[in-house]
Design an enzyme around this catalytic site. Sequence first.
Site, PDB file in Angstrom:
ATOM      1  N   HIS A 126      29.099  21.566  12.663  1.00  0.00           N
ATOM      2  CA  HIS A 126      30.154  21.546  13.687  1.00  0.00           C
ATOM      3  C   HIS A 126      29.542  21.737  15.069  1.00  0.00           C
ATOM      4  CE1 HIS A 126      33.632  21.394  11.108  1.00  0.00           C
ATOM      5  NE2 HIS A 126      33.394  22.559  10.535  1.00  0.00           N
ATOM      6  N   HIS A 186      27.200  24.299   7.302  1.00  0.00           N
ATOM      7  CA  HIS A 186      28.525  23.765   7.611  1.00  0.00           C
ATOM      8  C   HIS A 186      28.882  24.060   9.068  1.00  0.00           C
ATOM      9  CE1 HIS A 186      32.904  23.047   6.500  1.00  0.00           C
ATOM     10  NE2 HIS A 186      33.009  23.677   7.664  1.00  0.00           N
ATOM     11  N   GLU A 187      28.725  25.321   9.462  1.00  0.00           N
ATOM     12  CA  GLU A 187      29.065  25.704  10.832  1.00  0.00           C
ATOM     13  C   GLU A 187      28.068  25.103  11.836  1.00  0.00           C
ATOM     14  OE1 GLU A 187      31.818  26.831  11.142  1.00  0.00           O
ATOM     15  OE2 GLU A 187      32.319  27.946   9.351  1.00  0.00           O
TER      16      GLU A 187
END
Length: 267
Positions: free
Chosen positions: A63, A59-60
């Site tokens: 980004h 997820h990170e």
Amino acid sequence: MTTSAYRRQGGDQRVSPVFLGIVAVMVLGGWGAWTGSYDRGFAVFLFVVAAWVVSLCLHEYAHARTALHSGDRTIGAKGYLTLNPLKYTQAWLSIILPVLFVIMGGIGLPGGAVYIDRHLIRGRWRHSLISAAGPLTNVLFAVVCTAPFWLHALDGVPSAFRFGLAFLALLQVSAAILNLIPVPGLDGYGIIEPWLTPAARRQVEPLAPVGFLLVFALLWIPAVNDVFFDAVDAILRGLGVSDLDTFLGRDLFRFWKDSADIPQIGL
């Protein structure tokens, strides 16, 4: 600057041994759940927790990778592209707190975000895409976890592994929904923020430090909690995962409690 200008200022992009270690634990837990080589509940616990941390890292990473290609060349130097959870600026919010909430309550808590220098990024669509990249990773993870269900490919899949996948899918769906709520501090707000007027941004800006806490507090209201999990269950049912699958997955995951009699399905 050496090594091709520090990889054209993309920084270190080698996969961290820390992340590979987490993947190894996930594989070990999945193997235990599949083969029954050791306690099924503990195997599901290892598998789900490690897979959950893997999804948080991805997820990170989503980004960060999107920000890199959108113009923020400082991302690599911060170590965000190595998938190392220890490199996050808010490791407590990004990893530790979400894992604790999975263990305590079985909800996919959104983590904190990597630090992105938004001044280096031009274009509202790019800003929105950076924010959307994280929740979309959870959506993709949920689709992968539920693939055996909606493909009707569960023949031969051991019950413990099946229920573990179902519970992991619940975490991914709940995290995606929570993250997409347009409240300051969550990715949903990051998606719409570039399109708001400066006056509107100033009005909601004070909510940023407590926005997530407000959402979490609302989930303690029984009526809101029921609506939220009804939505999660409806999405999972659409993907072929029954309420019983997720219930038994959660029950196995909480191996330290007295578990219900888990039916044997598959091998």
